[in-house]
Enzyme design. Sequence first.
Site, PDB file in Angstrom:
ATOM      1  N   ASN A 165     -17.269   3.936  -0.258  1.00  0.00           N
ATOM      2  CA  ASN A 165     -16.730   2.815  -1.048  1.00  0.00           C
ATOM      3  C   ASN A 165     -17.843   1.896  -1.530  1.00  0.00           C
ATOM      4  O   ASN A 165     -17.867   1.468  -2.686  1.00  0.00           O
ATOM      5  CB  ASN A 165     -15.749   1.980  -0.209  1.00  0.00           C
ATOM      6  CG  ASN A 165     -14.494   2.730   0.160  1.00  0.00           C
ATOM      7  OD1 ASN A 165     -14.232   3.795  -0.379  1.00  0.00           O
ATOM      8  ND2 ASN A 165     -13.715   2.172   1.072  1.00  0.00           N
TER       9      ASN A 165
ATOM     10  N   ARG B 286     -19.754  -4.611  -2.921  1.00  0.00           N
ATOM     11  CA  ARG B 286     -19.242  -3.515  -2.092  1.00  0.00           C
ATOM     12  C   ARG B 286     -17.721  -3.545  -1.925  1.00  0.00           C
ATOM     13  O   ARG B 286     -17.061  -2.517  -1.949  1.00  0.00           O
ATOM     14  CB  ARG B 286     -19.834  -3.610  -0.674  1.00  0.00           C
ATOM     15  CG  ARG B 286     -21.309  -3.362  -0.545  1.00  0.00           C
ATOM     16  CD  ARG B 286     -21.741  -3.596   0.907  1.00  0.00           C
ATOM     17  NE  ARG B 286     -20.909  -2.863   1.847  1.00  0.00           N
ATOM     18  CZ  ARG B 286     -21.024  -1.562   2.084  1.00  0.00           C
ATOM     19  NH1 ARG B 286     -21.934  -0.872   1.474  1.00  0.00           N
ATOM     20  NH2 ARG B 286     -20.230  -0.980   2.949  1.00  0.00           N
TER      21      ARG B 286
ATOM     22  N   ARG C 112     -14.581  14.779   4.926  1.00  0.00           N
ATOM     23  CA  ARG C 112     -15.403  13.575   4.788  1.00  0.00           C
ATOM     24  C   ARG C 112     -15.923  13.506   3.358  1.00  0.00           C
ATOM     25  O   ARG C 112     -16.481  14.475   2.847  1.00  0.00           O
ATOM     26  CB  ARG C 112     -16.581  13.567   5.762  1.00  0.00           C
ATOM     27  CG  ARG C 112     -17.373  12.266   5.614  1.00  0.00           C
ATOM     28  CD  ARG C 112     -18.492  12.105   6.612  1.00  0.00           C
ATOM     29  NE  ARG C 112     -19.040  10.754   6.504  1.00  0.00           N
ATOM     30  CZ  ARG C 112     -19.417   9.993   7.519  1.00  0.00           C
ATOM     31  NH1 ARG C 112     -19.318  10.450   8.740  1.00  0.00           N
ATOM     32  NH2 ARG C 112     -19.894   8.785   7.314  1.00  0.00           N
TER      33      ARG C 112
ATOM     34  N   ARG D  43     -21.112   2.486  -1.889  1.00  0.00           N
ATOM     35  CA  ARG D  43     -21.999   3.118  -2.880  1.00  0.00           C
ATOM     36  C   ARG D  43     -21.303   3.260  -4.237  1.00  0.00           C
ATOM     37  O   ARG D  43     -21.911   3.099  -5.288  1.00  0.00           O
ATOM     38  CB  ARG D  43     -22.460   4.491  -2.375  1.00  0.00           C
ATOM     39  CG  ARG D  43     -23.646   4.384  -1.423  1.00  0.00           C
ATOM     40  CD  ARG D  43     -23.858   5.651  -0.657  1.00  0.00           C
ATOM     41  NE  ARG D  43     -22.840   5.823   0.365  1.00  0.00           N
ATOM     42  CZ  ARG D  43     -22.595   6.963   0.993  1.00  0.00           C
ATOM     43  NH1 ARG D  43     -23.293   8.040   0.684  1.00  0.00           N
ATOM     44  NH2 ARG D  43     -21.655   7.027   1.921  1.00  0.00           N
TER      45      ARG D  43
ATOM     46  N   ASP E  47     -15.377   7.845   3.094  1.00  0.00           N
ATOM     47  CA  ASP E  47     -16.699   7.208   3.020  1.00  0.00           C
ATOM     48  C   ASP E  47     -17.149   7.047   1.566  1.00  0.00           C
ATOM     49  O   ASP E  47     -16.759   7.831   0.698  1.00  0.00           O
ATOM     50  CB  ASP E  47     -17.696   8.077   3.806  1.00  0.00           C
ATOM     51  CG  ASP E  47     -18.978   7.330   4.122  1.00  0.00           C
ATOM     52  OD1 ASP E  47     -19.016   6.093   3.951  1.00  0.00           O
ATOM     53  OD2 ASP E  47     -19.948   7.988   4.530  1.00  0.00           O
TER      54      ASP E  47
ATOM     55  N   GLU F 172     -17.282   0.545  15.183  1.00  0.00           N
ATOM     56  CA  GLU F 172     -18.627   0.153  14.728  1.00  0.00           C
ATOM     57  C   GLU F 172     -18.561  -0.761  13.503  1.00  0.00           C
ATOM     58  O   GLU F 172     -19.458  -1.568  13.270  1.00  0.00           O
ATOM     59  CB  GLU F 172     -19.468   1.407  14.412  1.00  0.00           C
ATOM     60  CG  GLU F 172     -19.852   2.239  15.643  1.00  0.00           C
ATOM     61  CD  GLU F 172     -18.700   3.030  16.289  1.00  0.00           C
ATOM     62  OE1 GLU F 172     -17.709   3.363  15.588  1.00  0.00           O
ATOM     63  OE2 GLU F 172     -18.771   3.295  17.504  1.00  0.00           O
ATOM     64  N   ASN F 173     -17.478  -0.629  12.710  1.00  0.00           N
ATOM     65  CA  ASN F 173     -17.352  -1.487  11.515  1.00  0.00           C
ATOM     66  C   ASN F 173     -17.234  -2.971  11.858  1.00  0.00           C
ATOM     67  O   ASN F 173     -17.471  -3.832  11.010  1.00  0.00           O
ATOM     68  CB  ASN F 173     -16.150  -1.076  10.653  1.00  0.00           C
ATOM     69  CG  ASN F 173     -16.325   0.237   9.915  1.00  0.00           C
ATOM     70  OD1 ASN F 173     -15.352   0.927   9.607  1.00  0.00           O
ATOM     71  ND2 ASN F 173     -17.564   0.608   9.616  1.00  0.00           N
TER      72      ASN F 173
ATOM     73  N   HIS G 258     -13.914  -1.015  -1.693  1.00  0.00           N
ATOM     74  CA  HIS G 258     -12.802  -0.954  -0.732  1.00  0.00           C
ATOM     75  C   HIS G 258     -11.471  -1.161  -1.466  1.00  0.00           C
ATOM     76  O   HIS G 258     -10.480  -0.517  -1.167  1.00  0.00           O
ATOM     77  CB  HIS G 258     -12.964  -2.022   0.350  1.00  0.00           C
ATOM     78  CG  HIS G 258     -14.189  -1.840   1.204  1.00  0.00           C
ATOM     79  ND1 HIS G 258     -14.576  -0.609   1.677  1.00  0.00           N
ATOM     80  CD2 HIS G 258     -15.115  -2.726   1.674  1.00  0.00           C
ATOM     81  CE1 HIS G 258     -15.691  -0.739   2.404  1.00  0.00           C
ATOM     82  NE2 HIS G 258     -16.039  -2.022   2.407  1.00  0.00           N
TER      83      HIS G 258
ATOM     84  N   ARG H 252     -20.163  -5.113  10.831  1.00  0.00           N
ATOM     85  CA  ARG H 252     -20.488  -5.426   9.425  1.00  0.00           C
ATOM     86  C   ARG H 252     -20.448  -6.936   9.206  1.00  0.00           C
ATOM     87  O   ARG H 252     -19.848  -7.669  10.009  1.00  0.00           O
ATOM     88  CB  ARG H 252     -19.501  -4.723   8.494  1.00  0.00           C
ATOM     89  CG  ARG H 252     -19.732  -3.231   8.500  1.00  0.00           C
ATOM     90  CD  ARG H 252     -19.062  -2.547   7.338  1.00  0.00           C
ATOM     91  NE  ARG H 252     -19.442  -1.144   7.337  1.00  0.00           N
ATOM     92  CZ  ARG H 252     -19.201  -0.287   6.365  1.00  0.00           C
ATOM     93  NH1 ARG H 252     -18.564  -0.688   5.276  1.00  0.00           N
ATOM     94  NH2 ARG H 252     -19.585   0.954   6.457  1.00  0.00           N
TER      95      ARG H 252
HETATM   96  C1  FPP Z   1     -16.477   3.601   4.198  1.00  0.00           C
HETATM   97  O1  FPP Z   1     -17.155   3.242   3.023  1.00  0.00           O
HETATM   98  C2  FPP Z   1     -15.178   3.017   4.229  1.00  0.00           C
HETATM   99  C3  FPP Z   1     -14.787   2.040   5.108  1.00  0.00           C
HETATM  100  C4  FPP Z   1     -15.671   1.480   6.129  1.00  0.00           C
HETATM  101  C5  FPP Z   1     -13.449   1.495   5.072  1.00  0.00           C
HETATM  102  C6  FPP Z   1     -12.394   2.394   4.517  1.00  0.00           C
HETATM  103  C7  FPP Z   1     -11.360   1.511   4.009  1.00  0.00           C
HETATM  104  C8  FPP Z   1     -10.606   1.737   2.914  1.00  0.00           C
HETATM  105  C9  FPP Z   1     -10.593   2.991   2.127  1.00  0.00           C
HETATM  106  C10 FPP Z   1      -9.702   0.676   2.446  1.00  0.00           C
HETATM  107  C11 FPP Z   1      -8.823   0.091   3.510  1.00  0.00           C
HETATM  108  C12 FPP Z   1      -7.766   1.015   3.926  1.00  0.00           C
HETATM  109  C13 FPP Z   1      -6.489   0.646   4.135  1.00  0.00           C
HETATM  110  C14 FPP Z   1      -5.551   1.638   4.694  1.00  0.00           C
HETATM  111  C15 FPP Z   1      -5.990  -0.683   3.849  1.00  0.00           C
HETATM  112  P1  FPP Z   1     -18.506   2.448   3.196  1.00  0.00           P
HETATM  113  O2  FPP Z   1     -18.214   1.009   3.036  1.00  0.00           O
HETATM  114  O3  FPP Z   1     -19.154   2.806   4.489  1.00  0.00           O
HETATM  115  O4  FPP Z   1     -19.315   3.008   1.982  1.00  0.00           O
HETATM  116  P2  FPP Z   1     -20.884   3.222   1.918  1.00  0.00           P
HETATM  117  O5  FPP Z   1     -21.215   4.266   2.957  1.00  0.00           O
HETATM  118  O6  FPP Z   1     -21.072   3.716   0.529  1.00  0.00           O
HETATM  119  O7  FPP Z   1     -21.523   1.907   2.189  1.00  0.00           O
END
Ligand code: FPP
Length: 244
Positions: A16, A27, A182, A18, A14, A61-62, A31, A65
Amino acid sequence: MPESLPRHLAVIMDGNGRWAKKRGMPRVMGHRKGVEVVKDIALYSAEVGISYLSLFAFSMENWKRPGDEVGFLMRLLDDYIERELETILSNNIRLTASGRMALLPEGTRKKLEAAIERSSSNGGMVLNLALSYGGRSEIIDVARRMAEEAKNGTLQPEDIDEEFFKSYLYNPEIPDVDLLIRTSGEMRISNFQLWRIAYSELYFTDKYWPDFSRADLDEAVQSFAGRERRFGKTTDQIDSPKSD
Ligand code: FPP
């Protein structure tokens, strides 16, 4: 393998978004950096002797987005498979995926299935990508299959116990999660691995995923090694198993 090392490590990657925002970047750049960390942490986990690594890459849930972020994540996954497959193979890693794969774009799904197939005889660490994954969906998918079998008479209610239930989960050969990490300071499970985390040790770090390093993993594993896992028993029973 030392007993103090988690056999199955699961990570909610979690922060990415932020991480990127803090740097004034879109954002999706978080990633992109997050994938670099995935590559490094997967190799390091294999190197230290983790047997199963489950990464929460995209939740059910993603899908809610914004479409362009979802599209970006799917392309990142495509690129990851294309660019990393040789490294995965040469490190004896077996790739697998958990989730409702039918929801992935067809091209991505086919690429993933081909990569899974190519690595299927590898005997090293299992890298399990949770994609289009929800812990409740996983349990519902079990229930649906069981209901189908009960309906056609091949399953009786008394057949169902924990062992049997487990055998209907996605990738049933993957054991319970020993350590769940996490990142980003949030202290939630967010629908990850619900069945398999019943007795997991939990580890939370404030680091955003793109900043998570090998040293951070060492620290989490060290914390895990210092915990007493009792699985409902008493300390005395753990110390002298004969008193069971
Ligand atoms: C959460 O950060 C992360 C995700 C929803 C996606 C995780 C994906 C990756 C690390 C890259 C893709 C992975 C592969 C294996 C190709 P967030 O976007 O919810 O961050 P935030 O809570 O700060 O908004």
